[in-house]
Design a protein around this motif. Structure first.
Motif, mmCIF file in Angstrom:
data_model
loop_
_atom_site.group_PDB
_atom_site.id
_atom_site.type_symbol
_atom_site.label_atom_id
_atom_site.label_comp_id
_atom_site.label_asym_id
_atom_site.label_seq_id
_atom_site.Cartn_x
_atom_site.Cartn_y
_atom_site.Cartn_z
ATOM 1 N N ALA A 1 -8.050 1.025 9.093
ATOM 2 C CA ALA A 1 -9.349 0.356 8.995
ATOM 3 C C ALA A 1 -10.336 0.992 9.968
ATOM 4 C CB ALA A 1 -9.200 -1.136 9.269
ATOM 5 N N LEU B 1 -9.837 -3.269 4.426
ATOM 6 C CA LEU B 1 -11.093 -3.922 4.787
ATOM 7 C C LEU B 1 -11.560 -4.862 3.679
ATOM 8 C CD1 LEU B 1 -12.889 -0.938 6.523
ATOM 9 C CD2 LEU B 1 -12.175 -3.090 7.619
ATOM 10 N N GLU B 2 -11.380 -4.454 2.429
ATOM 11 C CA GLU B 2 -11.758 -5.317 1.305
ATOM 12 C C GLU B 2 -10.940 -6.604 1.282
ATOM 13 O OE1 GLU B 2 -11.385 -2.986 -2.291
ATOM 14 O OE2 GLU B 2 -12.865 -1.533 -1.581
ATOM 15 N N ARG B 3 -9.667 -6.525 1.672
ATOM 16 C CA ARG B 3 -8.780 -7.693 1.647
ATOM 17 C C ARG B 3 -8.924 -8.560 2.903
ATOM 18 N NH1 ARG B 3 -3.902 -6.481 -1.670
ATOM 19 N NH2 ARG B 3 -2.909 -8.351 -0.844
ATOM 20 N N SER B 4 -9.587 -8.053 3.910
ATOM 21 C CA SER B 4 -9.661 -8.795 5.171
ATOM 22 C C SER B 4 -10.702 -9.904 5.089
ATOM 23 C CB SER B 4 -9.996 -7.839 6.327
ATOM 24 O OG SER B 4 -11.364 -7.494 6.311
ATOM 25 N N ASN B 5 -10.633 -10.792 6.054
ATOM 26 C CA ASN B 5 -11.622 -11.869 6.142
ATOM 27 C C ASN B 5 -12.721 -11.519 7.134
ATOM 28 O OD1 ASN B 5 -10.371 -12.121 8.597
ATOM 29 N ND2 ASN B 5 -9.757 -14.254 8.326
ATOM 30 N N PRO C 1 -17.215 4.434 3.693
ATOM 31 C CA PRO C 1 -16.505 4.100 2.451
ATOM 32 C C PRO C 1 -16.177 5.347 1.634
ATOM 33 C CG PRO C 1 -18.448 2.714 2.724
ATOM 34 C CD PRO C 1 -18.512 3.768 3.783
ATOM 35 N N ASP D 1 -20.590 -6.113 8.299
ATOM 36 C CA ASP D 1 -21.962 -6.469 7.933
ATOM 37 C C ASP D 1 -22.372 -7.861 8.394
ATOM 38 O OD1 ASP D 1 -22.179 -3.995 6.631
ATOM 39 O OD2 ASP D 1 -21.327 -4.828 4.793
ATOM 40 N N ASP E 1 -10.030 1.435 3.323
ATOM 41 C CA ASP E 1 -11.021 0.712 2.518
ATOM 42 C C ASP E 1 -10.403 -0.523 1.868
ATOM 43 O OD1 ASP E 1 -12.968 2.624 3.111
ATOM 44 O OD2 ASP E 1 -12.825 3.621 1.161
ATOM 45 N N LEU E 2 -9.208 -0.365 1.296
ATOM 46 C CA LEU E 2 -8.535 -1.492 0.654
ATOM 47 C C LEU E 2 -8.234 -2.606 1.654
ATOM 48 C CD1 LEU E 2 -6.073 0.364 -1.740
ATOM 49 C CD2 LEU E 2 -8.052 -1.035 -2.412
ATOM 50 N N SER F 1 -15.987 -8.591 8.056
ATOM 51 C CA SER F 1 -16.881 -7.564 7.533
ATOM 52 C C SER F 1 -17.755 -7.034 8.659
ATOM 53 C CB SER F 1 -17.778 -8.139 6.435
ATOM 54 O OG SER F 1 -18.818 -7.238 6.124
ATOM 55 N N TYR G 1 0.817 -1.212 0.000
ATOM 56 C CA TYR G 1 0.000 0.000 0.000
ATOM 57 C C TYR G 1 0.854 1.266 0.000
ATOM 58 C CZ TYR G 1 -4.177 -2.858 0.715
ATOM 59 O OH TYR G 1 -5.207 -3.759 0.575
#
Length: 179
Positions: A135, A153-157, A143, A161, A150-151, A159, A82
């Motif tokens: 994060a 969080l997208e790559r993490s396992n 977002p 939600d 954001d990146l 959420s 990053y």
């Protein structure tokens, strides 16, 4: 997503955060993000702790599954990738700088601390140092505000939600006491 100023923090929230951290929560001024179940995920901490210590990390990730996920990504050296992205992509770098400025503005609503003036968290605005902090900021701000958060969080396992909260055991505790 909750931006400052925050509603008052409940005693239950403080008990959950203390259970998440494995120590008493310190100088929490707000719950900046929550799991879908309502449990705190990100706290906001006063820029100067009650013992006088300057504390630059205004958005602090507390959810144990989220923190473990960020630790995994850090161990995989994602910060290097990053940081290189920041050096190569002027648009991402500009958004990251804007995220840094917003972070500082949010924190200043709770006080100005000369010792940490201009210091946000996670390596902002020029490098990537701590995915937990980034994060946390991304979850608090929503977002599109912190591109690196954001990146990550997208790559993490993990959420926000999907609830993966452990049983904190706080509902059985006396609600009259203070944290």
């Amino acid at each position: 997503m909750t931006r400052p100023p925050f509603p008052p923090v409940s005693e239950r929230d403080l008990r959950i955060v203390s259970a998440q951290l494995g120590r008493p929560a310190r100088d929490v001024v707000g719950i900046a993000a929550r799991c879908v179940c309502g449990a705190p995920t990100v706290v906001s901490t006063a820029p100067r702790l009650s013992d006088g210590t300057p504390f630059p990390t205004f958005y602090y990730l507390t959810h144990p599954v989220a923190t473990a996920s960020m630790s995994f990504l850090e161990a995989a050296q994602l910060m290097v990738e990053y940081t290189e992205l920041l050096e190569q992509d002027a648009e991402v770098a500009a958004a990251y700088r804007a995220a840094h400025e917003q972070y500082l503005a949010d924190r200043e609503q709770y006080g100005t601390v000369p010792e940490i003036a201009g210091v946000s968290a996670g390596g902002m605005p020029t490098r990537v140092k701590c995915l937990h902090a980034l994060a946390g900021h991304a979850l608090a701000a929503g977002p599109g505000v912190n591109p690196i958060g954001d990146l990550a969080l997208e790559r993490s396992n993990w959420s926000p939600d999907v609830c993966r909260c452990p049983d904190y055991g706080v509902d059985d505790l006396d609600t009259a006491g203070s944290a």
